[in-house]
Design a protein around this motif. Sequence first.
Motif, PDB file in Angstrom:
ATOM      1  N   LEU A   1      65.756 -43.546 -49.528  1.00 15.83           N
ATOM      2  CA  LEU A   1      64.659 -42.845 -48.868  1.00 15.83           C
ATOM      3  C   LEU A   1      63.589 -43.839 -48.477  1.00 15.83           C
ATOM      4  O   LEU A   1      63.050 -44.553 -49.320  1.00 15.83           O
ATOM      5  CB  LEU A   1      64.076 -41.792 -49.813  1.00 15.83           C
ATOM      6  CG  LEU A   1      63.187 -40.736 -49.184  1.00 15.83           C
ATOM      7  CD1 LEU A   1      63.962 -39.909 -48.183  1.00 15.83           C
ATOM      8  CD2 LEU A   1      62.569 -39.872 -50.249  1.00 15.83           C
ATOM      9  N   GLY A   2      63.302 -43.917 -47.199  1.00 15.96           N
ATOM     10  CA  GLY A   2      62.239 -44.800 -46.742  1.00 15.96           C
ATOM     11  C   GLY A   2      60.928 -44.048 -46.699  1.00 15.96           C
ATOM     12  O   GLY A   2      60.754 -43.041 -47.376  1.00 15.96           O
ATOM     13  N   ARG A   3      59.999 -44.517 -45.909  1.00 13.31           N
ATOM     14  CA  ARG A   3      58.711 -43.852 -45.785  1.00 13.31           C
ATOM     15  C   ARG A   3      58.876 -42.534 -45.040  1.00 13.31           C
ATOM     16  O   ARG A   3      59.785 -42.368 -44.238  1.00 13.31           O
ATOM     17  CB  ARG A   3      57.730 -44.733 -44.993  1.00 13.31           C
ATOM     18  CG  ARG A   3      57.406 -46.025 -45.670  1.00 13.31           C
ATOM     19  CD  ARG A   3      56.357 -45.819 -46.764  1.00 13.31           C
ATOM     20  NE  ARG A   3      56.761 -46.567 -47.958  1.00 13.31           N
ATOM     21  CZ  ARG A   3      56.169 -46.427 -49.149  1.00 13.31           C
ATOM     22  NH1 ARG A   3      55.199 -45.565 -49.325  1.00 13.31           N
ATOM     23  NH2 ARG A   3      56.569 -47.142 -50.168  1.00 13.31           N
ATOM     24  N   ALA A   4      57.985 -41.624 -45.286  1.00 14.85           N
ATOM     25  CA  ALA A   4      57.851 -40.430 -44.468  1.00 14.85           C
ATOM     26  C   ALA A   4      59.130 -39.627 -44.349  1.00 14.85           C
ATOM     27  O   ALA A   4      59.541 -39.234 -43.272  1.00 14.85           O
ATOM     28  CB  ALA A   4      57.331 -40.803 -43.072  1.00 14.85           C
ATOM     29  N   GLU A   5      59.806 -39.427 -45.497  1.00  9.60           N
ATOM     30  CA  GLU A   5      60.927 -38.505 -45.526  1.00  9.60           C
ATOM     31  C   GLU A   5      62.069 -38.902 -44.601  1.00  9.60           C
ATOM     32  O   GLU A   5      62.766 -38.044 -44.071  1.00  9.60           O
ATOM     33  CB  GLU A   5      60.459 -37.081 -45.175  1.00  9.60           C
ATOM     34  CG  GLU A   5      59.511 -36.480 -46.173  1.00  9.60           C
ATOM     35  CD  GLU A   5      60.193 -36.176 -47.511  1.00  9.60           C
ATOM     36  OE1 GLU A   5      61.154 -35.404 -47.508  1.00  9.60           O
ATOM     37  OE2 GLU A   5      59.756 -36.730 -48.535  1.00  9.60           O
ATOM     38  N   HIS A   6      62.223 -40.189 -44.413  1.00  7.57           N
ATOM     39  CA  HIS A   6      63.347 -40.625 -43.602  1.00  7.57           C
ATOM     40  C   HIS A   6      64.331 -41.405 -44.461  1.00  7.57           C
ATOM     41  O   HIS A   6      63.939 -42.165 -45.333  1.00  7.57           O
ATOM     42  CB  HIS A   6      62.856 -41.474 -42.421  1.00  7.57           C
ATOM     43  CG  HIS A   6      62.284 -40.654 -41.313  1.00  7.57           C
ATOM     44  ND1 HIS A   6      62.865 -40.555 -40.072  1.00  7.57           N
ATOM     45  CD2 HIS A   6      61.189 -39.876 -41.262  1.00  7.57           C
ATOM     46  CE1 HIS A   6      62.163 -39.754 -39.313  1.00  7.57           C
ATOM     47  NE2 HIS A   6      61.128 -39.339 -39.999  1.00  7.57           N
ATOM     48  N   THR A   7      65.606 -41.245 -44.157  1.00  8.83           N
ATOM     49  CA  THR A   7      66.629 -41.881 -44.976  1.00  8.83           C
ATOM     50  C   THR A   7      67.221 -43.090 -44.279  1.00  8.83           C
ATOM     51  O   THR A   7      67.160 -43.217 -43.063  1.00  8.83           O
ATOM     52  CB  THR A   7      67.773 -40.896 -45.282  1.00  8.83           C
ATOM     53  OG1 THR A   7      68.392 -40.516 -44.053  1.00  8.83           O
ATOM     54  CG2 THR A   7      67.262 -39.671 -45.996  1.00  8.83           C
ATOM     55  N   LYS A   8      67.795 -43.957 -45.076  1.00  7.58           N
ATOM     56  CA  LYS A   8      68.429 -45.135 -44.516  1.00  7.58           C
ATOM     57  C   LYS A   8      69.624 -45.529 -45.374  1.00  7.58           C
ATOM     58  O   LYS A   8      69.561 -45.513 -46.595  1.00  7.58           O
ATOM     59  CB  LYS A   8      67.442 -46.298 -44.453  1.00  7.58           C
ATOM     60  CG  LYS A   8      68.003 -47.532 -43.800  1.00  7.58           C
ATOM     61  CD  LYS A   8      66.905 -48.531 -43.502  1.00  7.58           C
ATOM     62  CE  LYS A   8      67.414 -49.674 -42.649  1.00  7.58           C
ATOM     63  NZ  LYS A   8      68.534 -50.396 -43.217  1.00  7.58           N
TER      64      LYS A   8
END
Lengths: 267, 267
Positions: free
Chosen positions: A92-99
């Motif tokens: 999970l990266g910043r601001a509810e974004h996945t990677k």
Amino acid sequence: MVMPQAALQNVTPPAIGFVSVFASAGLAPSCSTCYLRGTCLPSGSPAEQVIQISTLTRTKLRLRRGAALYRRGDAFKSLYAIRSGSFKSVGLGRAEHTKVVGLHLPADLVGLEAISSRIHEYDAVALEDSEVCVVPYDDLVRMTLNVPELQAYLLAALSREIVRDDGLVLHLGAMTAEQRVTKFLLGLSARYERLGYTGTRFDVRMTRKDIASYLGLTLETVTRVFTRLQRDGLIEAQFKELRLTNVNGLHGLLAAAKTRSNMSPAA
Amino acid sequence: MVMPQAALQNVTPPAIGFVSVFASAGLAPSCSTCYLRGTCLPSGSPAEQVIQISTLTRTKLRLRRGAALYRRGDAFKSLYAIRSGSFKSVGLGRAEHTKVVGLHLPADLVGLEAISSRIHEYDAVALEDSEVCVVPYDDLVRMTLNVPELQAYLLAALSREIVRDDGLVLHLGAMTAEQRVTKFLLGLSARYERLGYTGTRFDVRMTRKDIASYLGLTLETVTRVFTRLQRDGLIEAQFKELRLTNVNGLHGLLAAAKTRSNMSPAA
DNA sequence: CGTGTGATTGACGTTCTTCAACATAGGTGG
DNA sequence: CCACCTATGTTGAAGAACGTCAATCACACG
């Protein structure tokens, strides 16, 4: 659709979705007969130790494509050795974004990132129907005290993971899109070869979107690079199926003068 | 200029340049009196064990700025615990270009990447005059068999490094230049705070070039971000000296909608 | 057979790199 | 102590690489 059968012994439970648990009552092969013997855990020499190690991995899991081995936030109880199939690690990266931060193939040991905090940092999602050996961590550590080879192996596995990650850092920041994709494909090729497969013809289980995420690109860029590589006769790709038709050419792209230079020339 | 004094006991030797070696003949403090006690190796509870661990780290090294603790290709014999100062890890990318892959502060354990291959993968270069404790690896491993806490600690340290690297991967591929620099500064701040320093006012020992390399940017871009952050009143920077004048604002930049979207929204 | 996810391709905009000129700091020798 | 010199940092203008938006296609699955 097979549903998880409640808790068995001390199995890490929460793997949600399409998971099937089974113990080795003769059904599941032990380490000594596993075709990956020696690659995932050191079942190298003394037969006695192999048996001992086999007792660690009595429990196996089967996961359908898309099922999670564990999820971010789950308590860490076990490592998992991949017997067949493949997984992606999703962070999970910043601001509810996945990677996507990792791609795991057979013989890989998954879950190492959770040892320090005792909580999994990522989702581990099956990219195809897969099978893993459950390795209860506390039991593993206890056993290392009596089997020094096992201790050495575990430390080496962790160290290898660090090298792998550093490699990724090295390349993500410093290569063009074309080089990232090329590096990715050659890396996959090498890993398949080490497992005894061809290396010039294999399936890419990740979607373009996953690959893009993994490499820090957009899926459009990945697509474009694929078509460009294909146009230049370096690969043949349609969807998941991939052939490397000019491996030297691919290596050439990496060495090429094209390096973008936030890198300094070596001393 | 102090020159290296040949080999002492089983010290990893080749640290070239401005290195001074000395053993703890009462001069060098033992773990029990070190102000980092418990942060770099587990000198937590039983006094007996602390003494035992202290015997591991009898040898210290002092390095002048620019000196290398080890270099890529050196045989791996020891880990190094940083007592004071800081180091960068420098790796080799494609085509003879180097890239900074790590930044190490006091209490960090350096050299973990070499455990698996027994050969160092990077140069470890002192960013300022620094002092490290030499921890002979084989002795350390041997001792873990008798001191389970030490074993647990070592495994945790490796795992933590993996998490750190994965974090870097997560961010490198998926953030704008402004976010990368901000993340870097906030990370530094947090690490200094954990060491008992202020966290809002510290020196950035790396050059702009090193920072750029570390973050996968060019030094011009880094400079521009610094000036922009300064213009917006978030930091005050001149050369190495740095103050974070609006930490909340900085955190805001990371969370901001600005995320570039090779990232997928979370499920 | 229809629906949805994944993949492909094009046109356009933005961010970051590139190239280049200039400023400042720190160290060295006179 | 000053002059010089190199390493480092700053700023500007132009261009490339990649991201964004959008339309279309192909395959898989129910």
